[in-house]
Scaffold this motif. Structure first.
Motif, mmCIF file in Angstrom:
data_model
loop_
_atom_site.group_PDB
_atom_site.id
_atom_site.type_symbol
_atom_site.label_atom_id
_atom_site.label_comp_id
_atom_site.label_asym_id
_atom_site.label_seq_id
_atom_site.Cartn_x
_atom_site.Cartn_y
_atom_site.Cartn_z
ATOM 1 N N VAL A 70 0.836 -1.203 0.000
ATOM 2 C CA VAL A 70 0.000 0.000 0.000
ATOM 3 C C VAL A 70 0.873 1.256 0.000
ATOM 4 C CG1 VAL A 70 -1.810 1.245 1.239
ATOM 5 C CG2 VAL A 70 -1.859 -1.244 1.168
ATOM 6 N N ILE A 71 2.010 1.219 0.673
ATOM 7 C CA ILE A 71 2.934 2.362 0.649
ATOM 8 C C ILE A 71 3.449 2.601 -0.774
ATOM 9 C CG2 ILE A 71 5.239 3.128 1.366
ATOM 10 C CD1 ILE A 71 4.671 1.928 4.106
ATOM 11 N N VAL A 72 3.818 1.514 -1.476
ATOM 12 C CA VAL A 72 4.265 1.637 -2.869
ATOM 13 C C VAL A 72 3.150 2.222 -3.737
ATOM 14 C CG1 VAL A 72 4.945 0.327 -4.918
ATOM 15 C CG2 VAL A 72 5.984 -0.198 -2.712
ATOM 16 N N ALA A 73 1.910 1.764 -3.514
ATOM 17 C CA ALA A 73 0.771 2.294 -4.266
ATOM 18 C C ALA A 73 0.585 3.786 -3.996
ATOM 19 C CB ALA A 73 -0.499 1.529 -3.900
ATOM 20 N N ALA A 74 0.769 4.195 -2.746
ATOM 21 C CA ALA A 74 0.665 5.619 -2.403
ATOM 22 C C ALA A 74 1.731 6.427 -3.132
ATOM 23 C CB ALA A 74 0.791 5.798 -0.894
ATOM 24 N N PHE A 75 2.962 5.898 -3.190
ATOM 25 C CA PHE A 75 4.037 6.562 -3.934
ATOM 26 C C PHE A 75 3.662 6.724 -5.403
ATOM 27 C CE2 PHE A 75 7.232 5.309 -0.577
ATOM 28 C CZ PHE A 75 7.595 6.603 -0.277
ATOM 29 N N LEU A 76 3.139 5.649 -6.001
ATOM 30 C CA LEU A 76 2.786 5.684 -7.421
ATOM 31 C C LEU A 76 1.693 6.716 -7.699
ATOM 32 C CD1 LEU A 76 2.787 1.861 -8.285
ATOM 33 C CD2 LEU A 76 4.487 3.580 -8.955
ATOM 34 N N LEU A 77 0.667 6.737 -6.830
ATOM 35 C CA LEU A 77 -0.414 7.704 -7.006
ATOM 36 C C LEU A 77 0.107 9.132 -6.873
ATOM 37 C CD1 LEU A 77 -3.296 5.957 -5.002
ATOM 38 C CD2 LEU A 77 -3.160 6.290 -7.472
ATOM 39 N N LEU A 78 0.986 9.349 -5.911
ATOM 40 C CA LEU A 78 1.563 10.678 -5.710
ATOM 41 C C LEU A 78 2.408 11.086 -6.912
ATOM 42 C CD1 LEU A 78 2.014 13.063 -3.741
ATOM 43 C CD2 LEU A 78 4.005 11.831 -2.864
ATOM 44 N N ARG A 79 3.195 10.148 -7.428
ATOM 45 C CA ARG A 79 4.066 10.432 -8.564
ATOM 46 C C ARG A 79 3.261 10.748 -9.817
ATOM 47 N NH1 ARG A 79 8.599 12.386 -8.166
ATOM 48 N NH2 ARG A 79 9.085 10.840 -6.570
ATOM 49 N N MET A 80 2.189 9.977 -10.057
ATOM 50 C CA MET A 80 1.348 10.228 -11.230
ATOM 51 C C MET A 80 0.681 11.598 -11.159
ATOM 52 S SD MET A 80 -0.443 6.627 -12.334
ATOM 53 C CE MET A 80 -0.819 5.981 -10.720
ATOM 54 N N ALA A 81 0.260 11.983 -9.939
ATOM 55 C CA ALA A 81 -0.382 13.285 -9.765
ATOM 56 C C ALA A 81 0.616 14.420 -9.956
ATOM 57 C CB ALA A 81 -1.016 13.368 -8.383
ATOM 58 N N GLU A 82 1.858 14.229 -9.473
ATOM 59 C CA GLU A 82 2.873 15.271 -9.596
ATOM 60 C C GLU A 82 3.336 15.450 -11.041
ATOM 61 O OE1 GLU A 82 5.947 14.098 -6.930
ATOM 62 O OE2 GLU A 82 5.032 15.081 -5.180
ATOM 63 N N ASN A 83 3.436 14.352 -11.799
ATOM 64 C CA ASN A 83 3.889 14.448 -13.189
ATOM 65 C C ASN A 83 2.883 15.143 -14.084
ATOM 66 O OD1 ASN A 83 6.255 13.132 -12.567
ATOM 67 N ND2 ASN A 83 5.519 11.110 -13.183
ATOM 68 N N GLY A 84 1.633 15.103 -13.689
ATOM 69 C CA GLY A 84 0.604 15.778 -14.465
ATOM 70 C C GLY A 84 0.160 15.043 -15.709
ATOM 71 N N LYS A 85 0.696 13.827 -15.928
ATOM 72 C CA LYS A 85 0.313 13.058 -17.105
ATOM 73 C C LYS A 85 -1.065 12.429 -16.951
ATOM 74 C CE LYS A 85 5.080 11.973 -18.408
ATOM 75 N NZ LYS A 85 6.080 10.893 -18.660
ATOM 76 N N MET A 86 -1.521 12.323 -15.726
ATOM 77 C CA MET A 86 -2.835 11.745 -15.452
ATOM 78 C C MET A 86 -3.446 12.468 -14.257
ATOM 79 S SD MET A 86 -3.838 7.770 -14.608
ATOM 80 C CE MET A 86 -3.058 7.196 -16.121
ATOM 81 N N LYS A 87 -4.718 12.822 -14.367
ATOM 82 C CA LYS A 87 -5.410 13.475 -13.262
ATOM 83 C C LYS A 87 -5.424 12.563 -12.039
ATOM 84 C CE LYS A 87 -6.883 17.233 -15.435
ATOM 85 N NZ LYS A 87 -6.532 18.604 -15.009
ATOM 86 N N SER A 88 -5.330 13.163 -10.840
ATOM 87 C CA SER A 88 -5.246 12.364 -9.615
ATOM 88 C C SER A 88 -6.467 11.475 -9.429
ATOM 89 C CB SER A 88 -5.079 13.289 -8.406
ATOM 90 O OG SER A 88 -6.166 14.191 -8.310
ATOM 91 N N ASP A 89 -7.679 11.993 -9.760
ATOM 92 C CA ASP A 89 -8.873 11.170 -9.569
ATOM 93 C C ASP A 89 -8.896 9.991 -10.536
ATOM 94 O OD1 ASP A 89 -9.171 12.799 -11.754
ATOM 95 O OD2 ASP A 89 -11.302 13.226 -11.416
ATOM 96 N N ALA A 90 -8.399 10.204 -11.768
ATOM 97 C CA ALA A 90 -8.341 9.109 -12.739
ATOM 98 C C ALA A 90 -7.327 8.052 -12.307
ATOM 99 C CB ALA A 90 -7.984 9.649 -14.123
#
Length: 269
Positions: A70-90
């Motif tokens: 779950v920690i790794v998943a949290a990192f991935l979600l945070l990274r995707m949101a920061e990169n801006g390539k995918m909206k956080s809700d998506a």
């Protein structure tokens, strides 16, 4: 009735563990809601359910197996949101749906929908163990220390990351810490609340407090207080009416939200 309720050891564990998890979820939830990451709790809960299902199916220790995933998943979600390539809700929707599907498939192919799996999906007051309570105590101490020592930095990161970076605040570090503690909180709370309801502990206290209070410190203090009160009310109601504890806690939070909305409307008038 309360004296009788607290005479049972499993309710004592549920009360202590659930109270501390609710407190941590409320404190972390203020920043997550303000940063519009409020649904991350729902996404991580589904990831946690998938990891717990795999752990049960293959005989691993559920909590110890789930926390790093779950920690790794949290990192991935945070990274995707920061990169801006995918909206956080998506990103949250994609990860949560995938993890839930994997958990259901693994469960159906191995143990089936056992009592353990159902308790993780919908929560069970019997599920809290002594180890869970100990981990809840450690988590709450760390989160309280972090908020006490780093309050101003968390405030800055929550409202303006660009300005925080310009002033030398390590934005990535604090986002990472919040993500890690949120992940651990979700994994510990899923036993009590279930994967379907755990995100309410993150969202409701912050949203309720914001109906009346406007400053970050007042919202944070009110959220923590409401989390403790609502969990206590929900647990007592669960025992009194023989209904699931997780659902009772959510209804208590909903009731408090409605009360605060009415008070806010009266104050506005």
């Amino acid at each position: 009735m309360i004296r009788e309720m607290l005479s049972y050891e499993f309710i004592q564990r549920a009360f202590i563990g659930g109270l501390l998890v609710s407190l941590c979820a409320a404190l972390l939830g203020v920043s997550l809601v303000l940063k519009r990451y409020s649904m991350i709790g729902d996404g991580l809960s589904h990831v946690s359910f998938g990891a717990l299902s795999i752990a049960i199916a293959f005989g691993f220790a559920p909590i110890q197996f789930s926390i790093p995933i779950v920690i790794v998943a949290a990192f991935l979600l945070l990274r995707m949101a920061e990169n801006g390539k995918m909206k956080s809700d998506a990103a949250i929707a994609m990860v949560s749906a995938s993890a839930l599907a994997i958990g259901v498939i693994v469960t159906s192919l191995t143990t089936g929908l056992s009592t353990d799996v159902c308790s993780y999906m919908f929560g069970s007051i019997l599920a809290m163990s002594k180890d869970d309570v100990i981990m809840s105590v450690i988590l709450s101490i760390i989160v309280l220390i972090m908020f006490g020592l780093c309050y101003h930095r968390i405030f800055a990161v929550t409202f303006d990351e660009s300005f925080s970076k310009a002033t030398g605040v390590k934005v990535g570090l604090y986002n990472t810490l919040i993500s890690i503690f949120t992940a651990v909180t979700v994994v510990l709370g899923i036993k009590m609340m279930g994967a379907m309801l755990i995100s309410s502990l993150i969202i409701f206290p912050a949203l309720t407090s914001m109906r009346i209070f406007k400053s970050f410190i007042s919202v944070t203090i009110c959220s923590a207080t409401l989390a403790v009160i609502n969990f206590s009310i929900g647990l007592v109601a669960s025992y009194a009416f023989s209904v699931p504890a997780g659902a009772s806690v959510v209804v208590a939070n909903l009731g408090m939200f409605i009360v605060f909305c009415l008070v806010a409307a009266i104050i506005k008038r």
